[in-house]
Motif scaffolding. Structure first.
Motif, short mmCIF file in Angstrom:
data_model
loop_
_atom_site.label_atom_id
_atom_site.label_comp_id
_atom_site.label_asym_id
_atom_site.label_seq_id
_atom_site.Cartn_x
_atom_site.Cartn_y
_atom_site.Cartn_z
N PRO A 163 0.77 -1.03 -0.02
CA PRO A 163 0.04 -0.08 0.05
C PRO A 163 0.80 1.20 -0.16
CG PRO A 163 -0.90 -1.66 1.77
CD PRO A 163 0.48 -1.99 1.06
N GLY A 188 -0.46 6.14 -5.89
CA GLY A 188 -1.57 5.41 -5.81
C GLY A 188 -1.94 5.02 -7.36
N ARG A 191 0.34 2.39 -8.35
CA ARG A 191 0.02 0.85 -7.77
C ARG A 191 -1.33 0.16 -8.51
NH1 ARG A 191 -3.29 -0.68 -2.10
NH2 ARG A 191 -2.22 -2.82 -1.84
#
Length: 241
Positions: A163, A188, A191
């Motif tokens: 994360p 983000g 990912r």
């Protein structure tokens, strides 16, 4: 010390049919490692390399950008000296140039010699970072990767998924480079891009939970790599028996 298995998020189907008939090397085996910042790729590559050598494999490790003279110069420019608002196109072009040199100088010769190559980042990084992260068209980035590497694709890609918050925490105790400073929204998107690629290519990716203990992640990596290697390259120990 025994290693406990890590939790696998996506598990690839390992079978001879997963091999790409258009792949441009036939002897060695290319494993690429991907993930966000602070995912622990370097540690896992080092440990895997030691293990595979103990099993009789000839192993070459490399990082990108880096390893070659051109690659290290590009790394310094991209991560340290380039301006923060470098255009995504320029950023991609520099990564591609470094990648082309790495493949020509290190990766392809090692594969042709029958070695196992463990590569810290490869073309998927550009798709994730410059494609999903910077907003370039991911399919176009893929096409450029194929051109600059002359179609060299990994046999297996290990994605260590962490994360964004955990990545930031792990990187807190060292100076942030230019890409690490891009912000949580950017990372983000990176990912999400990696996870999309893994879902679209389950035959190539094995995705592991990078928040698990290092030993657990290493155990899962060894299992996936050994299973894939068994289809392609016998160890020297097997050959001698």
């Amino acid at each position: 010390m025994s290693l406990a298995p890590s939790r696998t998020i996506f598990r690839p189907v390992q079978s001879p049919s997963r091999r790409d008939p258009g792949r441009t090397h036939t002897r060695g085996f290319l494993v690429t490692f991907e993930g966000g910042e602070g995912s622990g790729k370097s540690t896992q590559i080092e440990r895997l390399a030691d293990f595979l050598r103990s099993e009789g494999h000839e192993v070459v490790t490399a990082r990108e950008p880096g390893t070659t003279q051109v690659g290290e110069a590009v790394r310094e420019l991209l991560l340290r000296t380039a301006r923060e608002d470098l255009t995504p196109e320029s950023e991609l072009a520099l990564f591609l140039a470094a990648r082309a040199e790495l493949v020509a100088e290190v990766v392809r010769p090692a594969l042709e010699a029958g070695r196992v190559v463990l590569l810290d980042r490869y073309g998927d990084s550009s798709v994730a970072y410059q494609g999903y992260g910077r907003g370039l068209e991911p399919d176009r980035v893929k096409a450029l990767n194929a051109f600059f590497t002359r179609g060299l694709t990994p046999d297996l890609t290990v994605l260590i998924d962490v994360p964004v918050e955990a990545s930031a925490e792990r990187s807190r105790n060292r100076p942030a480079d230019r890409i690490e400073r891009a912000g949580r929204s950017f990372h983000g998107k990176v990912r999400d891009g990696y996870r999309d690629m893994a879902l679209n290519e389950p035959e190539r990716f094995v995705v592991l939970d990078g928040t698990e203990p290092i030993d657990s992640v290493q155990s899962a990596i060894r299992g996936a790599v050994l299973e894939a290697l068994a289809e392609r390259i016998p160890t020297s120990r097997t050959e001698s028996t």
